[in-house]
Design a protein around this motif. Structure first.
Motif, short mmCIF file in Angstrom:
data_model
loop_
_atom_site.label_atom_id
_atom_site.label_comp_id
_atom_site.label_asym_id
_atom_site.label_seq_id
_atom_site.Cartn_x
_atom_site.Cartn_y
_atom_site.Cartn_z
N ILE A 154 0.85 -1.20 0.00
CA ILE A 154 0.00 0.00 0.00
C ILE A 154 0.88 1.25 0.00
CG2 ILE A 154 -1.67 1.31 1.40
CD1 ILE A 154 -2.76 -1.54 2.27
N LEU A 155 1.90 1.19 0.83
CA LEU A 155 2.82 2.34 0.94
C LEU A 155 3.52 2.61 -0.39
CD1 LEU A 155 3.72 4.34 3.12
CD2 LEU A 155 5.68 2.84 3.60
N LEU A 156 3.92 1.52 -1.05
CA LEU A 156 4.59 1.63 -2.34
C LEU A 156 3.68 2.32 -3.36
CD1 LEU A 156 6.94 0.87 -4.30
CD2 LEU A 156 5.71 -1.26 -4.74
N GLN A 157 2.41 1.85 -3.41
CA GLN A 157 1.48 2.44 -4.40
C GLN A 157 1.22 3.90 -4.09
OE1 GLN A 157 1.02 0.84 -7.08
NE2 GLN A 157 1.90 -1.03 -6.22
N LYS A 158 1.11 4.20 -2.77
CA LYS A 158 0.91 5.61 -2.37
C LYS A 158 2.08 6.45 -2.87
CE LYS A 158 -2.16 5.33 1.61
NZ LYS A 158 -2.27 5.43 3.05
N ALA A 159 3.29 5.91 -2.70
CA ALA A 159 4.50 6.62 -3.11
C ALA A 159 4.51 6.84 -4.62
CB ALA A 159 5.72 5.82 -2.70
N ILE A 160 4.13 5.80 -5.35
CA ILE A 160 4.09 5.91 -6.82
C ILE A 160 3.13 7.03 -7.22
CG2 ILE A 160 3.43 4.72 -8.95
CD1 ILE A 160 4.40 2.08 -7.57
N ILE A 161 1.95 7.03 -6.59
CA ILE A 161 0.94 8.06 -6.92
C ILE A 161 1.51 9.44 -6.58
CG2 ILE A 161 -1.37 8.93 -6.33
CD1 ILE A 161 -2.07 5.89 -5.80
N ARG A 165 4.55 10.33 -6.43
CA ARG A 165 5.61 10.68 -7.40
C ARG A 165 4.99 11.17 -8.70
NH1 ARG A 165 7.28 8.78 -11.70
NH2 ARG A 165 6.35 6.72 -11.50
N GLU A 166 3.98 10.45 -9.14
CA GLU A 166 3.30 10.85 -10.37
C GLU A 166 2.72 12.25 -10.21
OE1 GLU A 166 3.07 9.40 -13.27
OE2 GLU A 166 3.79 7.36 -12.89
N ASN A 167 2.31 12.51 -8.97
CA ASN A 167 1.75 13.85 -8.68
C ASN A 167 2.85 14.88 -8.35
OD1 ASN A 167 -0.97 13.30 -9.10
ND2 ASN A 167 -1.21 12.42 -7.03
N LYS A 168 4.04 14.47 -8.60
CA LYS A 168 5.22 15.34 -8.39
C LYS A 168 5.42 15.74 -6.92
CE LYS A 168 5.48 17.21 -13.10
NZ LYS A 168 5.01 16.00 -13.68
N LYS A 169 4.85 14.94 -6.01
CA LYS A 169 5.11 15.20 -4.59
C LYS A 169 6.33 14.35 -4.22
CE LYS A 169 0.21 15.79 -3.59
NZ LYS A 169 -0.96 15.13 -3.02
N TYR A 170 7.49 14.83 -4.71
CA TYR A 170 8.70 14.01 -4.62
C TYR A 170 9.16 13.76 -3.19
CZ TYR A 170 8.82 14.74 -9.64
OH TYR A 170 8.50 14.76 -10.96
N GLU A 171 9.03 14.79 -2.39
CA GLU A 171 9.54 14.62 -1.01
C GLU A 171 8.76 13.55 -0.26
OE1 GLU A 171 10.22 17.99 1.55
OE2 GLU A 171 11.12 19.06 -0.18
N LEU A 172 7.45 13.68 -0.36
CA LEU A 172 6.57 12.70 0.32
C LEU A 172 6.81 11.30 -0.23
CD1 LEU A 172 4.28 12.24 2.33
CD2 LEU A 172 2.64 12.82 0.52
N ALA A 173 6.95 11.27 -1.57
CA ALA A 173 7.16 9.98 -2.21
C ALA A 173 8.50 9.38 -1.75
CB ALA A 173 7.16 10.16 -3.73
N SER A 174 9.54 10.23 -1.72
CA SER A 174 10.86 9.74 -1.31
C SER A 174 10.82 9.19 0.11
CB SER A 174 11.89 10.88 -1.36
OG SER A 174 11.96 11.36 -2.68
N ALA A 175 10.14 9.90 0.98
CA ALA A 175 10.05 9.46 2.38
C ALA A 175 9.40 8.09 2.46
CB ALA A 175 9.23 10.48 3.18
N GLN A 176 8.29 7.94 1.71
CA GLN A 176 7.56 6.66 1.73
C GLN A 176 8.43 5.54 1.15
OE1 GLN A 176 4.24 8.22 -0.46
NE2 GLN A 176 2.91 8.34 1.37
N LEU A 177 9.12 5.84 0.05
CA LEU A 177 9.94 4.82 -0.60
C LEU A 177 11.12 4.41 0.31
CD1 LEU A 177 9.88 6.26 -4.23
CD2 LEU A 177 8.78 4.16 -3.43
N ASN A 178 11.69 5.41 0.99
CA ASN A 178 12.80 5.10 1.89
C ASN A 178 12.37 4.19 3.02
OD1 ASN A 178 15.07 6.24 0.67
ND2 ASN A 178 14.41 8.31 1.25
N THR A 179 11.12 4.38 3.46
CA THR A 179 10.59 3.48 4.51
C THR A 179 10.68 2.04 4.04
OG1 THR A 179 9.02 5.23 5.05
CG2 THR A 179 8.57 3.06 6.00
N ILE A 180 10.30 1.84 2.78
CA ILE A 180 10.32 0.47 2.24
C ILE A 180 11.77 0.00 2.05
CG2 ILE A 180 9.62 -1.00 0.30
CD1 ILE A 180 7.31 1.10 -0.14
N ILE A 181 12.57 0.91 1.49
CA ILE A 181 13.96 0.53 1.16
C ILE A 181 14.74 0.16 2.43
CG2 ILE A 181 16.17 1.46 0.25
CD1 ILE A 181 14.31 3.17 -1.68
N SER A 182 14.39 0.84 3.53
CA SER A 182 15.12 0.57 4.77
C SER A 182 14.79 -0.78 5.38
CB SER A 182 14.84 1.69 5.78
OG SER A 182 13.46 1.63 6.12
#
Ligand code: ADP
Length: 727
Positions: free
Chosen positions: A151-158, A160-177
């Protein structure tokens, strides 16, 4: 945005165990589901679709909404995997619609998740976000923690698509960590790839390359070719931006090679024709379903229309029925009233008719009674005149007068008889008699008439007829006398036969058939019925020529009906007539007390010199009776009342008393009753102008010995006298 993510495998792994451990409620659904799954493994998607659709149909048929939703979602996911996004949206939306009617389940969350993925593919980010949020909410409610990273991944993708890069990066880093757990590899690789895309977007190409390479490394663990193809393309594009054409080219080539092999594999999964054929068959099925629904609806409509018509018709019929019942009721009431009125009228009419009938009977009785006295005078005086040596010319007149007198006497007697029958004043006797003897006597008494008309006169009696029978011989005599008299009267130089035959003899009941046959003038066909009516004679000429009153056959018919029989007549003009009837007579063992036959002759010597008391109030009758007696050398004394008669009888001895019944003061009957108190032997003979209420039996019951009815035939008068004077 061309993301190719094979997360559905994870979901299948996650949910299938829950699904089919709990939902093997219908063998058929799980059977089709298993078949579909087997074919998924073999990449035979044509069969997968076929069996999944079968499972859906079956669930729908069985109204198993949950299974229907699960199988529909499955079909949606299959479409998604095959990149048939529009179809996937259709099916997933349909399945969500079904899930909504049930309590939330993991499958429900899964359907939303896939719908979210599909909308991302279709670049409908708002819809995708809604779906992913829904997935999160349902998963949270069901505490499905395993879904959180996806769910978090899909939220991040959305984002990112919406150009909310910071929010997306934070969410993606959660997964990456997170650690490299096997079930997280694809997710983590995807997160790294997404980070690369963000960095690329921010023109930090080295950083981007670093994320892409990390993603590629992780991807190598899972062999997710789709993912790998995207990463290779992304790297090629970064090199292109960095103007490193050589690397850009080699990664693009790697990407294209992989893409081509993926496309071939995809096509192998489901040939484009198969897919179209399946879609067509689905369309047809849907159309058939819609048609069926339509037809059902039409049928229901038709049925309800029919019901409506029927109801209307029924209501109309019922209304008509109740209306006609109402009408009938009114008519019945009216006719009842009418009937009541008619009834009353009839009662009145009946009373009137009875009164009229009684009045007629009284009238006839009075008339005939009143006629008798003067008629007696006419007959008597004619007789006296005829005895006094009239001149030749006078003799002719006197004979005519005598004939007329006799005719009137017969006529009055007949009227009285009919009147008696009609007024029910006649009683049927049941006495022993000898039928053969009775018929023989009648024949003998009529021999003279037969000879006069030169008729052969035959009496044929069946020997089988029992000698002793019970019946009313007087009534029988009346019948025979009338019929035989007529036969002899209307036949000249012919033959008259009286035939009596035994028809049956059972239980002492003899049925005897009588025929009186003549060869006379006959009766015309149109008169066959009417001859039995009162005063009906064949014709006026017949009346003039043969005489008669026209009442004989009426009397015969009436007496026979009193005896429970009826007369039949067959006749042909010029050939003769046959009168027939049957009588039921009871057989009797006893010897009948046969009444002595009344001889029509008298012995003058027996009456000569006898002394008779005449009690008569009418002067003319006194004179006639006196003369008639004196003419036969009989002594007589005349007194005119009953009281005196009693006194005279007390003091004198007479050989016979002629007692008029209707006297001034006490009646002849009462006087006789008184006389009988002291004199039981002297014969007392009633002389009466007999009326309706008088009869022979009644008069005899007062102690009289015989009855002479006025007007009397002189010969009969002498016969009766001689009968009682003889002793
Ligand atoms: P009537 O006193 O005139 O004989 P009936 O009632 O006895 O009266 O008969 C009615 C009529 O039926 C007769 O006038 C005659 O025309 C016809 N009729 C009765 N008996 C015979 C018969 N045996 N042959 C021919 N005609 C008959």
């Amino acid at each position: 945005m061309h993301l190719k993510i094979k997360f559905y495998l994870i979901f299948i792994f996650l949910f299938n165990s829950i699904l089919y451990s709990q939902h093997e409620e219908t063998d058929s659904i799980s059977y089709y589901n298993n078949l579909a799954n087997i074919h998924i493994k073999k990449n035979q998607y044509k069969e997968v679709f076929f069996y999944t659709q079968k499972a859906i149909n079956y669930a729908q048929e069985k109204a198993n909404t949950k299974e229907q939703a699960i199988q529909t979602a499955k079909l949606g996911r299959l479409y998604y995997n095959l990149k048939k996004y529009d179809d996937a949206i259709d099916k997933l939306t349909e399945s969500i619609g079904l899930f909504k009617t049930l309590s939330p389940t993991p499958e429900y969350a899964k359907a939303y998740y896939y719908l979210g993925l599909t909308y991302i593919e279709k670049a409908n980010l708002a819809a995708a976000e809604t779906c992913i949020n829904k997935t999160a909410a349902i998963s949270k409610a069901l505490q499905l923690k395993d879904n959180d990273n996806l769910i978090l991944l899909q939220k991040a993708i959305i984002n990112r698509e919406n150009k909310k890069y910071e929010l997306a990066s934070a969410q993606l880093n959660t997964i990456i960590s997170k650690s490299d757990a096997p079930n997280l590899i694809d997710t983590k690789a995807e997160a790294l790839y997404q980070m690369g895309l963000i960095e690329q977007q921010n023109n930090r190409y080295n950083l981007a390359l670093s994320y892409f390479n990390k993603a590629l490394n992780l991807n190598a663990k899972n062999q997710n070719s789709e993912q790998k193809s995207h990463i290779l393309l992304a790297i090629s594009l970064v090199y292109d931006k960095m103007l490193d054409k050589s690397n850009a080219y080699s990664y693009l080539k790697l990407h294209l090679n992989l893409k081509e092999s993926l496309a071939i594999a995809n096509n192998e999964k489901l040939g484009i024709n198969d897919y179209e054929a399946f879609k067509e068959s689905q369309r047809k099925i849907n159309q058939a379903r819609i048609n069926k629904k339509k037809k059902d609806q039409e049928r229901t409509e038709k049925f309800s229309r029919l019901i409506n018509y029927l109801s209307v018709a029924l209501i109309a019929i019922l209304s008509l029925l109740s209306f006609s019942l109402y009408k009938i009721n009114i008519i019945r009431k009216k006719s009842n009233l009418l009937l009541q009125e008619k009834n009353n009228e009839l009662i009145i009419a009946k009373e009137k008719a009875e009164k009229a009938s009684n009045a007629r009977a009284d009238f006839l009785s009075t008339v005939s009674h009143e006629l008798r006295t003067p008629l007696n005078a006419i007959n008597g005086i004619t007789h006296l005149l005829l005895e006094e040596n009239p001149k030749k010319a006078q003799l002719h007149y006197l004979s005519s007068l005598q004939y007329s007198g006799n005719y009137l006497t017969a006529f009055i007697n007949d009227i009285l008889e009919i009147n008696k029958i009609d007024s029910n004043k006649i009683e049927i006797e049941r006495i022993n008699f000898d039928l053969k003897k009775l018929l023989l006597d009648i024949k003998n008494s009529l021999n003279e008439v037969a000879t006069k008309n030169k008729n052969e006169f035959i009496l044929e009696i069946d020997n089988a007829i029992p000698t002793h029978l019970t019946g009313d011989p007087i009534k029988l005599s009346q019948i025979f006398m009338n019929l035989i008299n007529n036969a002899l009267k209307f036949t000249k130089n012919g033959k008259v036969s009286i035939i009596a035959k035994l028809k049956s003899l059972e239980n002492q009941k003899a049925i005897i058939a009588f025929d009186i046959i003549d060869t006379g003038i006959g009766i015309p066909e149109e008169k066959l019925e009417s001859v039995f009516d009162s005063f009906s004679q064949g014709s006026t000429e017949i009346n003039r020529k043969y005489g008669g009153t026209g009442l004989g056959l009426t009397i015969v018919k009436k007496i026979l009906s009193l005896l429970g029989s009826e007369i039949h007549l067959k006749s042909n003009v010029g050939e003769g007539s046959t009168f027939s009837f049957e009588l039921a007579l009871t057989v009797n063992e006893q010897q009948p007390e046969q009444a002595p036959v009344q001889e029509n002759i008298f012995d003058l010597s027996k009456i000569k010199g006898k002394n008779i008391l005449v009690v008569e109030d009418n002067k003319i009758n006194q004179m006639i009776t006196k003369r008639m007696l004196e003419n036969r050398e009989i002594l007589c004394e005349v007194i005119d009342n009953g009281e005196e008669a009693i006194e005279v009888m007390k003091n004198n001895k007479y050989d016979l008393v002629l007692m008029d019944v209707h006297l001034p003061g006490i009646n002849g009957t009462i006087a006789t009753e008184e006389i009988r108190k002291f004199d039981t032997t002297t014969p007392i003979i009633a002389m009466t102008a007999i009326s309706l209420n008088e009869n022979r039996e009644m008069l005899l019951s007062y102690g009289m010995n015989d009855v002479i009815t006025k007007p009397f035939i002189p010969n009969d008068f002498y016969v009766i006298l001689s009968k009682h004077l003889a002793n």
